[in-house]
Design a protein around this motif. Structure first.
Motif, PDB file in Angstrom:
ATOM      1  N   UNK A  14       0.839  -1.202   0.000  1.00 47.47           N
ATOM      2  CA  UNK A  14       0.000   0.000   0.000  1.00 47.47           C
ATOM      3  C   UNK A  14       0.877   1.255   0.000  1.00 47.47           C
ATOM      4  N   UNK A  15       1.916   1.257   0.831  1.00 43.49           N
ATOM      5  CA  UNK A  15       2.806   2.404   0.917  1.00 43.49           C
ATOM      6  C   UNK A  15       3.579   2.610  -0.380  1.00 43.49           C
ATOM      7  N   UNK A  16       4.013   1.534  -0.989  1.00 41.94           N
ATOM      8  CA  UNK A  16       4.726   1.622  -2.274  1.00 41.94           C
ATOM      9  C   UNK A  16       3.810   2.222  -3.337  1.00 41.94           C
ATOM     10  N   UNK A  17       2.586   1.737  -3.397  1.00 42.76           N
ATOM     11  CA  UNK A  17       1.632   2.252  -4.378  1.00 42.76           C
ATOM     12  C   UNK A  17       1.349   3.735  -4.159  1.00 42.76           C
ATOM     13  N   UNK A  18       1.248   4.141  -2.897  1.00 40.87           N
ATOM     14  CA  UNK A  18       1.001   5.551  -2.584  1.00 40.87           C
ATOM     15  C   UNK A  18       2.165   6.413  -3.094  1.00 40.87           C
ATOM     16  N   UNK A  19       3.393   5.977  -2.830  1.00 40.89           N
ATOM     17  CA  UNK A  19       4.560   6.722  -3.316  1.00 40.89           C
ATOM     18  C   UNK A  19       4.600   6.742  -4.840  1.00 40.89           C
ATOM     19  N   UNK A  20       4.280   5.626  -5.467  1.00 40.64           N
ATOM     20  CA  UNK A  20       4.266   5.564  -6.929  1.00 40.64           C
ATOM     21  C   UNK A  20       3.282   6.582  -7.487  1.00 40.64           C
ATOM     22  N   UNK A  21       2.123   6.649  -6.877  1.00 41.54           N
ATOM     23  CA  UNK A  21       1.072   7.554  -7.347  1.00 41.54           C
ATOM     24  C   UNK A  21       1.486   9.021  -7.201  1.00 41.54           C
ATOM     25  N   UNK A  22       1.969   9.390  -6.026  1.00 36.92           N
ATOM     26  CA  UNK A  22       2.294  10.790  -5.773  1.00 36.92           C
ATOM     27  C   UNK A  22       3.593  11.234  -6.436  1.00 36.92           C
TER      28      UNK A  22
END
Length: 99
Positions: A14-22
């Protein structure tokens, strides 16, 4: 360069995806940067612990942490650790730094 395979927990994913998105970055870049930052912190932690236990000199601790002696002194100050150093220690650190 070798390949490391890791199965992230759902929370890490979840944290990786959040960083990828932002950050508009790919997963490999995010994980590589996080791994490097984490490893740098672990090396500093190890070096500090060895220094506190008087198992290594200031210069050796800096070498383990892969930072300069000046940066190691700053890290020691930031953590509120007393700088246990004698004239003999300074000579030894200087000699090690000159090798």
């Amino acid at each position: 360069m070798g390949v490391i395979s890791v199965r992230p927990t759902p929370d890490l994913e979840r944290k990786i995806k959040k960083l990828m998105e932002f950050e508009k970055a790919d997963k490999s870049s995010i994980v590589r940067r996080a791994l490097e930052k984490g490893l740098n912190e672990e090396l500093k932690r190890l070096a500090l612990n060895l220094y506190i236990e008087r198992k290594v000199s200031l210069a050796k601790a800096a070498e383990i942490a892969e930072i300069s002696i000046r940066e190691m002194i700053e890290l020691i100050k930031e953590r509120g650790i007393s700088l246990n150093i004698t004239a003999k220690d300074l000579r030894k650190d200087f000699e090690e730094a000159m090798e």
